[in-house]
Design an enzyme around this catalytic site. Structure first.
Site, PDB file in Angstrom:
ATOM      1  CB  SER A  76       1.009 -35.508 -29.450  1.00  0.00           C
ATOM      2  OG  SER A  76       1.370 -34.567 -28.390  1.00  0.00           O
ATOM      3  CG  ASP A  77       7.727 -34.295 -30.947  1.00  0.00           C
ATOM      4  OD1 ASP A  77       7.966 -33.908 -29.771  1.00  0.00           O
ATOM      5  OD2 ASP A  77       8.572 -34.588 -31.765  1.00  0.00           O
ATOM      6  CG  PHE A  78       6.878 -30.034 -26.340  1.00  0.00           C
ATOM      7  CD1 PHE A  78       7.271 -30.383 -24.841  1.00  0.00           C
ATOM      8  CD2 PHE A  78       7.049 -28.671 -26.494  1.00  0.00           C
ATOM      9  CE1 PHE A  78       7.167 -29.595 -23.926  1.00  0.00           C
ATOM     10  CE2 PHE A  78       6.885 -27.945 -25.562  1.00  0.00           C
ATOM     11  CZ  PHE A  78       7.191 -28.106 -24.218  1.00  0.00           C
ATOM     12  CD  GLU A  79       3.801 -26.396 -25.832  1.00  0.00           C
ATOM     13  OE1 GLU A  79       4.165 -25.547 -26.875  1.00  0.00           O
ATOM     14  OE2 GLU A  79       3.631 -25.940 -24.788  1.00  0.00           O
ATOM     15  CB  ALA A  80       2.769 -32.055 -31.937  1.00  0.00           C
TER      16      ALA A  80
END
Length: 755
Positions: A289-293
């Site tokens: 995932s992307d950051f905190e996605a």
């Protein structure tokens, strides 16, 4: 992998469309020994340890390296971390020791960092490198960046960013490959080869992570993180080919986009990640995932709780949660409550362990960290920067500068701004080591030129006294170098601009300087195409420098003084007005093409054409194109057409021309773009020299997605256009035959015959 091949539209080479799984590339199978090690670890793990492998936690990124807090160290000791990002240098050794020696199973960590356009040595931003139209250069810069990063304990980069974008309002266009899917696909494969090299386990290689799958480069209104609401055709023809090419080149990981695609966030999109990426394309690598996605799925409105978000992301096919805290207690409780099957956990953990195995981390003797590279990275950075600078305009052959005797006023807020040269997300690059334009020009000129520096204004703030001094300096000079544009924070992530133009104080400065009558060269620093308005006509010479990295000043001086000639071309169209956005070369024809008639597709107040088209760029010489010749008038399936023409250097200086081949399919079951880039060739010519430039255009390259979204080849008349950009060129027609008609079976006098 065959499923992937059936997806690829015609923008990828025909070879890919017909390749077998063995020839197609992609991830290679694990060796038996490594596979056994993965099986053994998976069999020993508790549910908590399995979920721990799915957590990607962050160290604290500092200017000097990175630091690990006590909370991160505790998670590593407890087996509750599978990977760590923003960690490099000595902290990686400390954390790896904790993981190997103090966690129960001793499973090593993966260390990741955004090595986007260099690590310690910063190269031009990706959009600038795309302007080189040189996959080999992209591969070499990625290879050097990988070696530098690996020497500091990094295993994994979240790059390349492959988001095709046609909207300069979007700040993150700076990190992408531009507007064209073919160029994006070629650069994608080159970057993956550069980062990963031939063997992921070899010292000096990095795991590549193509990002952000899901039309991240097409946000509504050009606003960062906003929804993308596009057709399946646009998704498959424009936004996915670069990802397919990267996976074909062997990319071992992939990152979905932050945004939603037609209402379904990419991080929770089973159709995108599990159905298409895994089942249709056959991708077996890690999805991160992307950051905190994952927790952001709640803000998207598709998850009510963190447990809901974890369940959705895992079901979609996301293996690693980047700093989201969803793949922790919430996921553990979801499994225990029966909401998530442990088999899904096992699948994700296996992929994470397989990635570690491919990196060699699970071997009995893990590969040692490579020594720091000793070759001259600055020379490569200077070459890359030179080959990224686009000469947009050069009226009166104002450039290159006369080598001596001129008084030059170097004016503008970006003349002596070394920090800004690195651009957005410069990783671990040291801003103090960057060469400013002023420093580079003074070094190259020695005492041959009289150079005076005048700021004139700040990037975004008017300063009347500085403006007055700049005007006086311009009057006293023989030539002005105007250094205008954006500072680094005005481009990149979360840097969308509703008006991608020069800030008002700089426009005022430019007009005041031009009013003096002193000839001026505009040197633009930016992470996007900037709309110049009337300045595009008023300034006699314009160089688009983008953000060029550590060697920016030296590279610009090389171009200004003629030590090197400009050879870059625009990977994006530059609009005349923000009202034209989005604008791009591969538009589809309309039923009422633009004309002087009223009811046609046009603007009342300006041309619909861009200020400068895709592929545009000048040299310090002029090239003449001869007639276009085709080796045949008709081709069929499985055949190729040879396209050739002679290009001559009609000027007095040596130079490089980028010869571009476009295709037009005028009549098809689905309307095709007015021009589609199919190939390009570089040719270097001495003054007066000519050379035959030859392309081979296969019938397979004319395939496109039909109404059923499957590749098809339709017979008919075609046009091929070869020229210096997407708006000009020599054209010729040919016929594409359809496949042979099936034989009809008839019965004559009791016997079976075929006709």
């Amino acid at each position: 992998m065959l499923a992937l091949l059936s997806l690829l539209p015609a923008v990828l080479p025909a070879l890919l469309l017909a390749a077998s799984p063995a020839a197609a590339g992609g991830l290679q199978p694990l060796s038996p020994a490594r596979e056994e090690r993965v099986d053994a670890l998976l069999g020993e793990m508790t549910l908590e340890e399995k979920i721990g492998q799915l957590r990607l936690l962050s160290a604290t990124f500092t200017a000097d390296g990175s630091e690990a807090g006590e909370e991160l160290k505790a998670a590593v000791r407890q087996g509750r971390a599978g990977a760590v990002f923003n960690a490099f240098g000595p902290v990686t050794e400390e954390l790896q020791r904790l993981s190997r020696k103090e966690s129960r199973l001793g499973i090593p960590l993966l260390f990741a960092f955004d090595v986007l356009h260099g690590h310690r040595t910063v190269f031009p931003i990706p959009l600038a490198l795309a302007a080189s139209f040189d996959p080999g250069l992209v591969e070499r810069t990625a290879r050097r960046a990988a070696r530098e990063a690996a020497a500091e304990g990094i295993h994994w980069t979240f790059a390349p960013m492959l988001d095709v974008s046609r909207d300069p309002r979007w700040g993150r266009i700076a990190e992408g490959p531009g507007e064209d899917p073919l160029l994006a696909a070629r650069l994608a494969a080159a970057a993956v080869r550069g980062y990963q090299a031939a063997d992921l386990a070899a010292p000096g290689s990095l795991i590549a992570t193509p990002k952000h799958m899901g039309a991240y480069g097409a946000p509504v209104a050009g606003r960062e993180y906003n929804s993308a609401d596009i057709s399946e055709r646009s998704l498959r023809e424009i936004h996915l080919p670069a990802f397919a090419a990267a996976i074909e080149a062997g990319a071992a990981a992939l990152m979905p986009a932050f945004n939603d695609l037609a209402g379904l966030p990419a991080t929770a999109s089973r159709p995108l990640l599990r159905d298409m990426l895994r089942n249709e394309w056959g991708f077996s690598g890690v999805v991160v995932s992307d950051f905190e996605a994952i927790p952001e799925l709640r803000a998207h409105g598709v998850a009510g709780t963190l447990m809901d978000a974890a369940e959705l992301a895992l079901a979609a096919g996301v293996d690693l949660d980047m700093q989201g805290k969803a793949y922790d207690r919430p996921l553990l409780e979801a499994v225990r409550d029966g909401r998530v099957a442990e088999t899904l956990i096992d699948e994700a953990v296996r992929r994470v362990l397989e990635l570690k195995a491919r990196k060699g981390l699970l071997d009995a003797r893990p590969p040692p960290a490579p020594p720091a590279p000793k070759d001259d990275a600055r020379a490569l950075a200077r070459e890359a920067a030179r080959r990224s600078i686009v000469l947009l305009k050069n009226d009166g052959d104002l450039l290159p500068l006369a080598p001596r005797g001129q008084r030059i006023a170097v004016i503008g807020p970006l003349c002596d701004a070394p920090r800004e040269m690195l651009g957005p997300w410069a990783g671990a690059g040291d801003p103090a080591a960057a060469v400013s334009y002023l420093a580079g020009l003074r070094e190259a000129a020695g005492g041959a030129l009289e150079i005076r520096h005048l700021r004139g204004s700040s990037v975004e703030r008017r300063q009347p006294l500085l403006l007055k001094q700049a005007v006086e300096g311009a009057r006293a000079a023989d030539l002005v170098l105007l250094c205008l544009g954006e500072h680094a924070r005005m481009s990149g992530e979360a840097a969308s601009r509703a008006e991608p133009v020069l800030p008002a104080p700089q426009i005022e400065l430019a007009r005041a300087v031009l009013a003096t009558g002193t000839p001026a060269i505009l040197l633009l620093t930016a992470g996007r195409p900037l709309v110049l308005g009337d300045l595009a006509q008023e300034v006699p010479a314009i160089l688009l420098a983008w953000f060029l990295g550590h060697e920016a000043g030296n590279a610009v001086a090389d171009i200004l003084l003629g030590a090197a000639a400009p050879s870059a071309r625009l990977p994006v169209s530059i609009p005349r007005s923000t009202g034209q956005i989005p604008i791009f070369h591969a538009q589809r024809p309309t039923g009422r093409p633009s004309s002087e008639s009223h009811y046609t597709s046009r603007y009342l107040d300006m041309s619909f054409e861009p200020q400068w088209p895709f592929g545009h760029g000048l040299a310090y010489t002029r090239f003449r194109y001869g007639p276009l010749r085709l080796d045949r008038e008709e081709i069929g399936p499985g055949e190729s057409l040879v396209v050739e023409l002679r290009v001559e250097n009609a000027g007095a200086r040596a130079g490089e021309e980028l010869v571009q081949l476009y295709l037009r399919d005028p009549v098809a079951s689905v309307a095709r773009p007015v021009r589609e880039l199919k190939d390009f060739r570089r040719v270097r010519l001495e003054p007066g020299q000519g050379r035959l430039v030859r392309f081979e255009l296969s019938a397979a390259a004319m395939r496109f997605l039909g109404q059923d979204m499957k590749p098809r080849l339709e017979p008919g008349r075609m046009r091929v256009i070869v020229g210096p950009d997407a708006a000009h060129g020599r054209a010729a027609g040919f016929t594409l035959r359809g496949p042979p008609a099936p034989r009809r079976r008839v019965r004559l006098a009791g016997r079976r015959w075929y006709a």
